[in-house]
Write a protein that holds these residues in place. Structure first.
Motif, PDB file in Angstrom:
ATOM      1  N   UNK A  87       0.797  -1.238   0.000  1.00 57.52           N
ATOM      2  CA  UNK A  87       0.000   0.000   0.000  1.00 57.52           C
ATOM      3  C   UNK A  87       0.822   1.277   0.000  1.00 57.52           C
ATOM      4  N   UNK A  88       2.137   1.160   0.106  1.00 56.89           N
ATOM      5  CA  UNK A  88       2.959   2.372   0.113  1.00 56.89           C
ATOM      6  C   UNK A  88       4.427   2.055  -0.157  1.00 56.89           C
ATOM      7  N   UNK A  89       5.093   3.007  -0.816  1.00 52.17           N
ATOM      8  CA  UNK A  89       6.553   2.969  -0.914  1.00 52.17           C
ATOM      9  C   UNK A  89       7.029   4.357  -0.508  1.00 52.17           C
ATOM     10  N   UNK A  90       7.794   4.409   0.581  1.00 50.55           N
ATOM     11  CA  UNK A  90       8.196   5.705   1.121  1.00 50.55           C
ATOM     12  C   UNK A  90       9.679   5.676   1.454  1.00 50.55           C
ATOM     13  N   UNK A  91      10.356   6.767   1.106  1.00 51.83           N
ATOM     14  CA  UNK A  91      11.788   6.859   1.417  1.00 51.83           C
ATOM     15  C   UNK A  91      11.973   7.990   2.431  1.00 51.83           C
ATOM     16  N   UNK A  92      12.595   7.655   3.536  1.00 52.51           N
ATOM     17  CA  UNK A  92      12.909   8.636   4.568  1.00 52.51           C
ATOM     18  C   UNK A  92      14.414   8.840   4.558  1.00 52.51           C
ATOM     19  N   UNK A 121       8.694  17.343   4.710  1.00 50.52           N
ATOM     20  CA  UNK A 121       9.965  17.716   5.326  1.00 50.52           C
ATOM     21  C   UNK A 121       9.807  17.888   6.835  1.00 50.52           C
ATOM     22  N   UNK A 122      10.901  17.666   7.535  1.00 47.03           N
ATOM     23  CA  UNK A 122      10.991  17.912   8.978  1.00 47.03           C
ATOM     24  C   UNK A 122       9.766  17.384   9.751  1.00 47.03           C
ATOM     25  N   UNK A 123       9.043  18.291  10.457  1.00 44.50           N
ATOM     26  CA  UNK A 123       7.937  17.832  11.319  1.00 44.50           C
ATOM     27  C   UNK A 123       6.853  17.111  10.531  1.00 44.50           C
ATOM     28  N   UNK A 124       6.587  17.580   9.320  1.00 39.29           N
ATOM     29  CA  UNK A 124       5.542  16.929   8.512  1.00 39.29           C
ATOM     30  C   UNK A 124       5.942  15.490   8.180  1.00 39.29           C
ATOM     31  N   UNK A 125       7.218  15.322   7.865  1.00 38.71           N
ATOM     32  CA  UNK A 125       7.710  13.980   7.522  1.00 38.71           C
ATOM     33  C   UNK A 125       7.643  13.064   8.745  1.00 38.71           C
ATOM     34  N   UNK A 126       8.082  13.606   9.894  1.00 37.54           N
ATOM     35  CA  UNK A 126       8.052  12.790  11.122  1.00 37.54           C
ATOM     36  C   UNK A 126       6.614  12.447  11.495  1.00 37.54           C
ATOM     37  N   UNK A 127       5.729  13.453  11.411  1.00 36.97           N
ATOM     38  CA  UNK A 127       4.315  13.221  11.734  1.00 36.97           C
ATOM     39  C   UNK A 127       3.720  12.149  10.839  1.00 36.97           C
ATOM     40  N   UNK A 128       4.097  12.183   9.559  1.00 35.73           N
ATOM     41  CA  UNK A 128       3.583  11.177   8.619  1.00 35.73           C
ATOM     42  C   UNK A 128       4.047   9.781   9.041  1.00 35.73           C
ATOM     43  N   UNK A 129       5.337   9.668   9.350  1.00 31.86           N
ATOM     44  CA  UNK A 129       5.862   8.360   9.768  1.00 31.86           C
ATOM     45  C   UNK A 129       5.134   7.857  11.016  1.00 31.86           C
ATOM     46  N   UNK A 130       4.926   8.750  11.985  1.00 30.30           N
ATOM     47  CA  UNK A 130       4.277   8.350  13.231  1.00 30.30           C
ATOM     48  C   UNK A 130       2.844   7.884  12.952  1.00 30.30           C
ATOM     49  N   UNK A 189      -1.002   3.091  12.168  1.00 35.73           N
ATOM     50  CA  UNK A 189      -2.066   2.532  11.327  1.00 35.73           C
ATOM     51  C   UNK A 189      -3.109   3.582  10.978  1.00 35.73           C
ATOM     52  N   UNK A 190      -2.829   4.856  11.343  1.00 35.93           N
ATOM     53  CA  UNK A 190      -3.814   5.912  11.091  1.00 35.93           C
ATOM     54  C   UNK A 190      -3.821   6.344   9.631  1.00 35.93           C
ATOM     55  N   UNK A 191      -2.814   5.898   8.869  1.00 35.88           N
ATOM     56  CA  UNK A 191      -2.753   6.251   7.453  1.00 35.88           C
ATOM     57  C   UNK A 191      -3.015   5.015   6.593  1.00 35.88           C
ATOM     58  N   UNK A 192      -3.328   3.904   7.258  1.00 39.41           N
ATOM     59  CA  UNK A 192      -3.469   2.637   6.531  1.00 39.41           C
ATOM     60  C   UNK A 192      -4.800   2.539   5.818  1.00 39.41           C
ATOM     61  N   UNK A 193      -4.811   1.714   4.801  1.00 31.76           N
ATOM     62  CA  UNK A 193      -6.057   1.467   4.081  1.00 31.76           C
ATOM     63  C   UNK A 193      -7.050   0.801   5.038  1.00 31.76           C
ATOM     64  N   UNK A 194      -6.543  -0.161   5.822  1.00 29.60           N
ATOM     65  CA  UNK A 194      -7.357  -0.808   6.847  1.00 29.60           C
ATOM     66  C   UNK A 194      -7.035  -0.105   8.162  1.00 29.60           C
ATOM     67  N   UNK A 195      -7.803   0.909   8.462  1.00 25.29           N
ATOM     68  CA  UNK A 195      -7.499   1.823   9.557  1.00 25.29           C
ATOM     69  C   UNK A 195      -7.159   1.095  10.867  1.00 25.29           C
ATOM     70  N   UNK A 196      -6.033   1.486  11.467  1.00 24.71           N
ATOM     71  CA  UNK A 196      -5.659   0.946  12.771  1.00 24.71           C
ATOM     72  C   UNK A 196      -4.972  -0.401  12.724  1.00 24.71           C
ATOM     73  N   UNK A 197      -4.701  -0.910  11.489  1.00 19.61           N
ATOM     74  CA  UNK A 197      -4.053  -2.241  11.406  1.00 19.61           C
ATOM     75  C   UNK A 197      -2.668  -2.195  12.075  1.00 19.61           C
ATOM     76  N   UNK A 246      -5.896   5.042  22.798  1.00 19.00           N
ATOM     77  CA  UNK A 246      -7.092   5.247  21.977  1.00 19.00           C
ATOM     78  C   UNK A 246      -7.569   3.873  21.496  1.00 19.00           C
ATOM     79  N   UNK A 247      -8.722   3.869  20.859  1.00 18.52           N
ATOM     80  CA  UNK A 247      -9.253   2.596  20.356  1.00 18.52           C
ATOM     81  C   UNK A 247      -8.957   2.411  18.883  1.00 18.52           C
ATOM     82  N   UNK A 248      -7.837   2.976  18.388  1.00 20.19           N
ATOM     83  CA  UNK A 248      -7.532   2.930  16.956  1.00 20.19           C
ATOM     84  C   UNK A 248      -7.348   1.497  16.447  1.00 20.19           C
TER      85      UNK A 248
END
Lengths: 444, 274
Positions: A70-75, A111-120, A125-133, A175-177
């Motif tokens: 579902x994703x290919x990401x380079x950090x 970049x920076x905080x946005x990139x870290x926030x995305x990774x977190x 699982x908050x960005x997953x297709x199957x939420x919370x997986x 949380x109940x994610x």
């Protein structure tokens, strides 16, 4: 030759510790169709080979590649994040395979905080297709190992990932994610748990070894029932699945007898006729004393006679019920998203605060050492002029003065380093004002 | 000491109401703060309740059965204690929201109308009478806990049959655990009611030889028989849980209806000082 401008002069005299700039380039199910994501997904071996290659091409200091279906990401970390991001984008487009092409609009940059926030968020699982997986956390862990074996990861990304895992743990526990179920197969086992609690003393019978039956069997296996039986019209298929899961294979003809011992039956076959009739269930219930029986029919057409569900202590559920459970679970997870984002934002801020403290730490230590050095030198020179009984008081006075004089600059350094830009300029001025980093002597 | 008792008397209903709110927040929202604090807070409140009941008994020098309001305080304490034991044993705090309203209400009524006196019937100072009434208080509390769990079992059973997957399906303990909790609490109640009847019979044989004709005794014996039948049918005859639980609920209904009607309409020797 022109005289250097003040900033250049400062930089030349006292080069500061350069901050690592975090950069992320990637494509996910939110930015690109799955067919394209398939074309850029990399198997582990290829990830290990690609990491040094893309690090060199994008001039990254550290690099990590997360590649799932579902994703290919380079950090990465870079001195010039914008240029590195452009190179990473080019690398992704060039390395894509298959018919449908990956285009720039499918790729996102952070970049920076946005990139870290995305990774977190990805880790939670908050960005997953199957939420919370929860599988994604393991995949990030796997990509960390690959980057370590490729030698492309350093202390900054390791600290970032540790913070990401901490954030995920907190988000999942607070949380109940990740509560409830998000697939029909897992809903079968969940439903059984709501009826029976722990399944370690229960017996499960799976009728059918097709995709749904096998998936349900795997979900039950994880919950360690006392006995897991598999039956199929073709005995070889039942034996193969049973061997794979450490289960017991039985003949389909033995199902009526098995009902007496079984607590949970999952029917997932394509039989045009019901395999479990009301008479079979009624007969089994006569021998089962007080034990309840859960029947889950995920077949179409139904494999368990509807009227069997009218018997006392028998619970019959079908695909519609399982879908209802899944839908409710997903909608509850959606409601948990704001809470997850709040935790992620806090953790990201915490991470960057710690990072800035790490960067400010050596400067504060240097500044303190310089003050102490001057104090001790002056004390050594002057103490002889004091009477014996006054020397201790003079030493204490000098120490107190040093601490009080340091307090303000240290506070300023900490505050400057916590600013979004890292406080590079103020920190340079501190170095210049107190003559740090050059070994120059303080002018009296 | 009187001012401390008065302070605790006012404080306890408030604390129990707060404990109930905490359990409700946990039940509805699965709030992590409520999850962490619910049990310790209830434990603290129950300890204060025990201190209050102990002090009351010590100061007024009698078992707290002189009036219905004293009994309410003791039952509220026993109810919380039984609930905490069941919660710890089954590691499930979803049921506090259903139990605590009863203990809070009992304590509130008790706190509002209690007026203990040092001048009481001397039999209320008899140790055997203390064992009898103490056992009875624990038994009735356990029956109340069992009835609440039984009602929840019925609600869950019906929700499953009707394919409703709402809050009852999501939040309650599993159906089998609810059945175990119901029958476990009923067994505790049955054991203590047996003790209460035994101590009461031994004591009453000296004081009221014709005690077996007393309507309250007869109805208590009926309740004992019903709960006994439920336990036997479950443990020995392997009766299905839903049927056994229906018997326990019937036992509880008989207990409540008969005791209320007895209190209102029939004379009984079970009236002391109040």
């Amino acid at each position: 030759m022109d005289a250097p401008r003040p900033e250049e002069k400062i930089r030349n005299v006292h080069p500061p510790r350069r901050r690592a700039h975090l950069v992320l380039v990637g494509a996910s199910h939110k930015s690109a169709p799955l067919s394209i994501l398939e074309s850029i997904a990399l198997p582990p071996d290829r990830v290990r080979e690609a990491l040094p290659e893309l690090r060199a091409q994008a001039r990254l200091e550290e690099a990590l590649l997360l590649s799932t279906c579902n994703r290919t990401e380079i950090y990465g970390t870079s001195a010039d994040p914008t240029a590195s991001a452009a190179e990473l984008e080019r690398w992704m487009i060039e390395s894509a395979r298959g018919g449908e092409r990956l285009r720039p609009e499918h790729i996102f940059r952070r970049f920076e905080r946005d990139a870290a926030g995305h990774l977190f968020r990805v880790g939670c699982g908050a960005d997953s297709m199957m939420l919370g997986e929860t599988q994604i956390a393991g995949q990030i862990q796997e990509s960390l190992k690959l980057a370590q074996s490729a030698g492309t990861i350093g202390s900054y990304l390791v600290r970032l990932l540790a913070a990401a895992f901490r954030a995920c743990k907190r988000a999942r526990s607070r949380t109940g994610i990740s509560t409830g179920v998000v697939s029909v197969a897992s809903a079968t086992a969940y439903l059984a748990q709501r009826v029976f609690g722990d399944l370690d003393r229960k017996e499960v019978l799976i009728l059918g070894t097709g995709e749904t039956g096998a998936l349900a069997a795997r979900h039950f296996r994880k919950r360690r029932p006392r006995v897991l039986r598999v039956a199929n019209r073709t005995p070889e298929k039942a034996e193969a699945l049973a061997a794979d899961l450490g289960a017991e294979a039985i003949l389909l003809e033995e199902r009526a007898r098995a009902l007496i011992e079984t607590d949970i039956v999952v029917a997932a076959t394509r039989s045009p006729e019901p395999l479990v009739t009301r008479e079979m269930v009624a007969e089994a219930m006569r021998h089962r004393a007080s034990r309840a029986l859960l029947l889950i029919d995920v077949s179409l057409p139904h494999n368990i006679e509807r009227s069997a569900g009218d018997l006392e202590n028998v619970f019959l559920h079908d695909m519609n019920d399982l879908r209802t459970i899944v839908d409710q679970s997903l909608s509850r997870r959606m409601k948990e998203l704001p809470g997850v984002h709040q935790i992620v934002n806090k953790e990201v801020e915490g991470f960057f605060l710690k990072e800035s403290a790490i960067e400010a730490g050596p400067l504060i230590a240097e500044l303190r050492a310089r003050f102490v050095e001057v104090r001790d030198r002056e004390l050594e020179r002057s103490l002889g002029r004091f009477r014996e009984e006054d020397r201790e008081a003079a030493r204490r006075l000098a120490e107190d003065l040093t601490e009080k004089l340091l307090r303000g600059p240290i506070r300023e350094i900490r505050e400057a380093s916590q600013r979004a830009d890292g406080g590079a300029e103020p920190l340079l001025w501190v170095r210049r004002l107190f003559g740090l980093g050059s070994g120059s002597e303080e002018k009296e | 000491m009187d001012s401390l008792l008065a302070f605790l008397n006012h404080l306890l209903p408030v604390l129990l109401a707060m404990a109930w709110v905490n359990y409700s927040v946990y039940f509805v929202r699965r709030d992590p703060f409520a999850q962490r604090t619910a049990t310790p807070f209830l434990l603290f409140t129950t300890t204060l309740q025990a201190v209050y009941v102990g002090l009351l008994g010590a100061v007024y020098r009698h078992h707290l059965m002189a009036s219905i309001f004293e009994v309410f305080s003791v039952i509220a304490l026993a109810l919380n204690a039984v609930y905490l034991i069941v919660e710890t044993r089954h590691r499930n705090k979803s049921m506090g929201v259903f139990i605590l309203p009863f203990s809070a209400l009992l304590q509130l009524v008790s706190s509002a109308w209690i007026s203990p006196s040092r001048e009481i019937d001397p039999i209320l100072r008899d140790p055997l009478f203390g064992f009898h009434t103490g056992s009875a208080a624990i038994a009735y509390s356990a029956f109340l806990v069992s009835a609440v769990y039984g009602a929840m079992y019925r609600a869950f059973y019906r929700a499953l049959r009707a394919r409703r997957f709402g809050l009852v399906f999501e939040r309650l303990p599993s159906l089998e655990v609810l059945a175990r909790m119901t029958l476990g609490a009923a067994s505790v109640g049955f054991a203590f009611l047996s003790l209460a009847i035994l101590f009461g019979a031994v004591w009453a044989a000296r004081v009221v030889p014709s005690f077996w004709k007393d309507p309250k005794f007869l109805l208590t014996a009926l309740v004992w028989i019903i709960y006994g039948a439920a336990i036997v049918s479950q443990r020995l005859l392997k009766q299905a849980s839903n049927r056994t639980i229906a018997i326990t609920l019937a036992g509880f209904l008989v207990m409540v209806v008969s005791f209320v009607s007895l209190h209102l309409f029939f004379p009984t020797f079970h009236e002391f000082g109040g």
